[in-house]
Write an enzyme that holds these catalytic residues in place. Sequence first.
Site, PDB file in Angstrom:
ATOM      1  N   GLY A  10       0.825  -1.219   0.000  1.00  0.00           N
ATOM      2  CA  GLY A  10       0.000   0.000   0.000  1.00  0.00           C
ATOM      3  C   GLY A  10       0.848   1.253   0.000  1.00  0.00           C
ATOM      4  CB  SER A  12       0.167   4.006  -4.815  1.00  0.00           C
ATOM      5  OG  SER A  12      -1.052   3.936  -4.104  1.00  0.00           O
ATOM      6  CG  ASN A  88       1.314   1.473   4.868  1.00  0.00           C
ATOM      7  OD1 ASN A  88       1.129   2.210   5.823  1.00  0.00           O
ATOM      8  ND2 ASN A  88       0.894   1.794   3.646  1.00  0.00           N
ATOM      9  CB  SER A 140      -4.596   2.340  13.965  1.00  0.00           C
ATOM     10  OG  SER A 140      -5.416   3.397  14.418  1.00  0.00           O
ATOM     11  CE1 TYR A 153      -8.097   1.211   9.938  1.00  0.00           C
ATOM     12  CE2 TYR A 153      -8.177   2.418  12.015  1.00  0.00           C
ATOM     13  CZ  TYR A 153      -7.525   2.088  10.843  1.00  0.00           C
ATOM     14  OH  TYR A 153      -6.285   2.633  10.573  1.00  0.00           O
ATOM     15  CB  ALA A 155     -12.022  -5.763  15.500  1.00  0.00           C
ATOM     16  CB  THR A 156      -8.683  -4.905  11.279  1.00  0.00           C
ATOM     17  OG1 THR A 156      -8.590  -3.475  11.206  1.00  0.00           O
ATOM     18  CG2 THR A 156     -10.007  -5.369  10.722  1.00  0.00           C
ATOM     19  CB  ILE A 186      -1.269  10.202   9.641  1.00  0.00           C
ATOM     20  CG1 ILE A 186      -0.764   9.448  10.885  1.00  0.00           C
ATOM     21  CG2 ILE A 186      -0.105  10.694   8.770  1.00  0.00           C
ATOM     22  CD1 ILE A 186       0.030  10.257  11.877  1.00  0.00           C
TER      23      ILE A 186
END
Length: 243
Positions: A10, A12, A88, A140, A153, A155-156, A186
């Site tokens: 990830g 780009s 990432n 995060s 999110y 939980a991940t 960010i």
Amino acid sequence: MTNKVALVTGSSRGIGAAIAESLSDAGWAVCINYIERADKAEELAARIRAKGGTCITQQADVADREAVFAMVRRIERELGPVSLLVSNAGIAEQRQFQDIEPAFWQRLFDVNVNGAFHSAQAVLGHMLLEHKGCMIFVSSIWGQHGASCEAAYSATKHAIIGLSRSLSAELALSGIRVNCVAPGVIDTDMVQVLGRETLEQLAGEIPLGRLGRPEEIAHTVRYLAENPYITGQVITVDGGFLV
Ligand code: NAD
């Protein structure tokens, strides 16, 4: 070929792009992975090459195990075995818990968690052979704390910290270091959905008074990549937001 070969998933744009550029500045050959917007990946690759760096770009959905393994095989052929993985790639969306459909929940886990799993397994073989390597997972602050509308999110990202800590314990004897970075808010495309007003309000709640910059996460990743005595850590980079 160099033995400093990094895969940044990830990369780009946003945090991943800053990481890829910073690693290239430090002499790493880099694979810039992305899911869409090949033009952004090529723009970054051109910037890196203009500075004398070595990189390739590769489209691959990290949720697709075959695609991830094929990407790693291409890196091995063209740059050499991956000695640094920066996992990432991630997606986020705020939703009230009752509005989370199973397909949404599944996709978040497929990209954020299974993507990290596939990436780590794809690069592990060579690291074990070489008895060295480094993996850095991007979690995060929502992997350390909870927040309203962040259940899926969060939980991940909690899962990523568990994966990283457990892997660090399992792989240390094999000479492989595993660490995690937990960014706060960010300023990237990911958070623009919140709208300028909310972002300004958030900045006001952050003790250092502003949102973080992708380069500040990249700086931490590079530090973790370069310090040979750090493993099993989660470094929070959030301007003092959550203490
Ligand atoms: P972004 O949306 O700006 O960029 C995400 C990148 O990941 C893009 O390059 C995109 O192409 C890639 N990507 C998305 N899904 C992919 C997939 N399935 N396969 C391969 N690549 C994929 O996001 P960002 O803000 O740069 O976030 C990067 C990482 O940092 C994510 O894991 C995110 O959860 C985490 N993070 C971001 C923030 C923040 O405030 N921006 C805070 C904490 C953690």
